[in-house]
Enzyme design. Structure first.
Site, PDB file in Angstrom:
ATOM      1  CG  PHE A 118      -9.178  -9.602  11.782  1.00 49.70           C
ATOM      2  CD1 PHE A 118      -7.894 -10.038  12.091  1.00 49.70           C
ATOM      3  CD2 PHE A 118      -9.568  -9.603  10.449  1.00 49.70           C
ATOM      4  CE1 PHE A 118      -7.024 -10.478  11.097  1.00 49.70           C
ATOM      5  CE2 PHE A 118      -8.708 -10.043   9.449  1.00 49.70           C
ATOM      6  CZ  PHE A 118      -7.425 -10.479   9.780  1.00 49.70           C
ATOM      7  CD  GLN A 119      -7.034  -7.294   8.069  1.00 51.35           C
ATOM      8  OE1 GLN A 119      -7.999  -7.068   7.352  1.00 51.35           O
ATOM      9  NE2 GLN A 119      -5.913  -7.826   7.612  1.00 51.35           N
ATOM     10  CD  GLU A 124      -1.806  -2.296   1.619  1.00 49.23           C
ATOM     11  OE1 GLU A 124      -0.630  -2.543   1.981  1.00 49.23           O
ATOM     12  OE2 GLU A 124      -2.727  -3.140   1.669  1.00 49.23           O
ATOM     13  CG  MET A 171      22.314  12.699   2.077  1.00 49.29           C
ATOM     14  SD  MET A 171      23.449  13.920   1.382  1.00 49.29           S
ATOM     15  CE  MET A 171      22.471  14.572   0.037  1.00 49.29           C
ATOM     16  CE  LYS A 192     -17.104  -6.430   4.338  1.00 49.93           C
ATOM     17  NZ  LYS A 192     -16.436  -7.728   4.587  1.00 49.93           N
TER      18      LYS A 192
END
Ligand code: TPP
Lengths: 92, 620
Positions: free
Chosen positions: B143-144, B81, B512, B193
């Site tokens: 969950f999640q 993602e 760097m 949802k």
């Protein structure tokens, strides 16, 4: 210097966290905070007390005014003394 | 032609949406608003809490495919993602349109945190839509479940948790409005949802009130630069002998590059740009001094030292530009600033004159005012001085080394692309060499993580840019450390058959950081040496489907290899083994002024070279 800020806030989910989080992220400590209902149930009034110089105050006010749910933000200063003192909004 | 009177009388009638009044699920509303407000590529990764929306996108695309089989809302699936987030940002940066990412709850959303913060820090318009656990499960450690509103609230321009399904459509439209208006930024919409599954009535035009935001926005949008303000600016300009324009990323956001060019050239004012402002002003024009700041050109930084009048346009005196604010442009007797964001005025540097408002209108007004007052000031001595600076302190590097120098590789590409390629970068030395040695002839050709400095930005943002500009030449200039961060997206390039060109400048180190260790930590190279790493990048690219993947190891082969790399029609991957010791110069050390700039071994310095104290610096 001690400053009192007044913020009118839309009652959206997470709105108070966003205001408090902005102060924390900009390293400005909130000494006192009250949240009050207004005549409009969709709007709350926040009063905050903080310490800082004038520059810090101006910058934090400008940052607060960038928050989407903030309707208005101003700094209040104490006018008068003793029993008759009251807070007035100063254009900042 | 409509006169102002007519427009005032004709109340703005918003045409009714053809689907207004129809019953739709929340998920279908999400997709319909995406089609209305965005109508382009959506970058995302599916998962449980966003499944209804993914299903609705699938159905929408199946129903609305055009004759050639093109889908109106193509879904582009990354490896991670974070990749989707940077693709959406690259899409937005290259096109000016809002980038859209669509992810699931919990880990899907938290993987987006870095790109969201990155977009905020660089003012990129972005809408991220995240699935969330059902409202009944919110706060139950489901969950999640992740507290997306809290996490993203601290990072984004705004975040909405849609707990009332009736507000879903208005929230989504408002998210686009907030993302693209004022100072652009990312807006996150968190959608439980059950809200996606609720049957709702589609309105077609609803917006949230957000009265405070809109009132402030309208006030700024309506702010006009008055004649008096113009007069005072031109009075100061008339007294100036060495005026300079400092242009930033705000010029890109405001599409003000043409107005800036006219303003600068009408009055002969030279231009330096910030890293984010590369492309504001064609770097090949005589008045261009390229980039200022920590790794700016020596002549740009000396010009800042020497100027007596500075006007900042959509630029914010960031610490990579004004590390020591008091000493920045210390000889400027007059500093002016124009910005869309009131909070940027005087934030770092006190200014003598400012205007808060849209940049194009302000610059056009200034140009018109100056022209109508026949403003002229003889700047020939200043121009001659700058020409001399450009000549004496030109960019230079170790041309005689037998090893391949990164600057030479970029120069070779630039000779072919002539400032017209879209260049994305990772973060590190390669990013700075790209900024310094490429020409930029127009805005939206330079995609870099300026404020956050996020390694891993280059590859996915280049992918997003290629989707936004399918016919453009897009080059990702990456470092071996940076590309590893999102190396999974190599496969995304070939999956979608993007003709992207990936240039990997491999120095075998986190260059760097190593440069700072060399300067400030007595050469103790803690954890930055990568020479024992096993990765064969060319083999990795081939494994991910690159037919053209090569390694360049000999200096003599630079021109021919670069030509082949750019000429191949499909995706190409070129790893260049560069001098591991090449440094980025000039460098204004943190805490130093421009006068103390280190120009390095190959560029002359105006002052006696100052070796930075080998003491730990508390500056960053
Ligand atoms: C995500 C992230 N982690 C760490 C850093 C700190 N950092 C800045 S530059 C750099 C090294 C980059 O190495 P590489 O991509 O190989 O580029 P080079 O400097 O060698 O060109 C690091 C670790 C960062 N900017 N971003």
């Amino acid at each position: 210097m001690k400053h009192t800020l007044s913020i009118l806030l839309q009652n959206e989910s997470g709105a108070l966290v966003r205001v408090a989080g902005l102060f924390a992220a900009r390293h400005v400590n909130i000494d006192a905070l009250t949240v009050a209902a207004t005549h409009d149930p969709a709007v709350s009034q926040l009063t905050l007390v903080l310490h800082g110089d004038e520059g810090t105050l101006q910058q934090i006010l400008r940052q607060v005014r960038k928050l989407v749910d903030v309707l208005d933000a101003s700094s209040l200063s104490v006018v008068g003394s003793g029993m008759r003192s009251h807070l007035v909004a100063t254009p900042a | 032609m409509t006169t102002p009177m007519q427009t005032a009388l004709a109340a703005p009638t918003i045409p009714t949406h053809p689907l207004a009044g129809q019953a739709m699920s929340g998920a279908e509303i999400v997709v319909q608003v995406l089609a209305d407000e965005h109508g382009g590529v959506v970058f995302g990764y599916s998962g449980g809490a966003i499944l209804p929306v993914y299903d609705a996108v699938f159905r929408y695309n199946a129903e609305h495919r055009d004759a050639a089989g093109h889908e109106p809302l193509p879904l582009v699936v990354p490896a991670n993602e974070q990749g989707a987030g940077f693709m959406a940002a690259g899409y937005a940066r290259a096109s000016g349109k809002v980038g859209v990412a669509l992810v699931t709850s919990g880990p899907g959303a938290t993987n987006l945190v870095t790109p969201i913060r990155d977009a905020m820090a660089d003012s990129v318009p972005f809408v991220a839509i995240c699935g969330q656990v059902p409202t009944s499960a919110l706060g139950s450690d489901a969950f999640q479940e992740a507290p997306v509103a809290n996490i993203m609230g601290a990072c984004a321009k705004h975040v909405f948790l849609v707990s009332d399904p009736q507000k879903l459509e208005a929230t989504l439209r408002t998210a686009f409005e907030i993302a693209r208006s004022g100072r652009p930024g990312p807006v996150v919409v968190d959608i439980p949802k059950d809200v996606q599954n609720t049957t709702l009535k589609f309105d077609g035009n609803s917006h949230l009130p957000i009265p405070g935001y809109r009132a402030r926005l309208n006030a700024v949008a309506a702010a006009k630069l008055g004649d008096e303000a113009c007069a005072s600016l031109f009075t100061a300009l008339a007294q100036a002998k060495r005026p300079l324009i400092y242009a930033g990323g705000g010029v890109v956001s405001a599409a003000a590059a043409p107005a800036l060019t006219t303003f600068a050239e009408t009055f002969g004012i030279p231009v330096v740009t910030s890293l984010m402002g590369l492309g504001d002003y064609d770097t090949t024009r005589p008045l261009a001094l390229h980039m200022l700041g920590m790794h700016g050109t020596a002549y740009a930084n000396y010009a800042v030292e020497d100027c007596d009048f500075l006007i900042a346009l959509g630029a914010r005196f960031d610490d990579r530009v004004a590390g020591v604010p008091d000493q920045f442009a210390a000889h400027a007797r007059f500093i002016a600033q124009i910005d869309i964001d009131p909070a940027e005025i005087g934030k770092v540097k006190t200014v003598d004159w400012h205007h808060i408002g849209p940049l194009v209108a302000a610059l056009e007004k200034l140009t018109a005012w100056g022209r109508s007052h026949a403003f002229h000031s003889d700047l020939s001595a200043w121009h001659a001085h700058l020409a001399q600076l450009k000549h004496d302190y030109a960019m230079n590097y170790n041309r005689d080394s037998p090893l391949i120098q990164p600057e030479a590789v970029i120069e070779a590409i630039n000779r072919q692309t002539q400032g017209r390629a879209i260049v994305a970068t990772g973060v590190g030395q390669h990013q700075m060499w790209a900024a310094q040695y490429f020409d930029f002839r127009a805005p939206r050709h330079w995609l870099t993580s300026g404020s956050m400095g996020t390694m891993g930005f280059g590859l996915p943002s280049a992918i997003g840019a290629q989707f936004a500009r399918p016919d453009a030449l897009v080059i990702d200039v990456d470092g071996d450390g940076s590309i590893r961060m999102n190396v999974g997206e190599l496969e995304t390039v070939t999956t979608y058959e993007l003709p992207l060109k990936i240039l990997l400048l491999n120095n075998g180190v986190d260059g760097m950081v190593r440069q700072w260790q060399k300067l400030f930590f007595k050469g103790r190279f803690s954890a930055t040496d990568k020479s024992l790493r096993k990765k064969d990048f060319v083999a990795a690219a081939k494994a991910d489907g690159f037919e053209w993947a090569q390694r360049l190891e000999r200096k003599a082969d630079i021109e021919t290899t670069i030509a082949a790399f750019l000429a191949h029609r499909g995706p190409t991957f070129l790893e260049v083994m560069i001098d591991p010791d090449a440094g980025v110069y000039p460098m204004v050390s943190p805490g130093a002024s421009y006068a103390q700039m280190i120009t390095g071994p190959f560029i002359p310095s105006r002052s006696a070279p100052i070796t930075p104290e080998l003491a730990p610096t508390h500056m960053f």
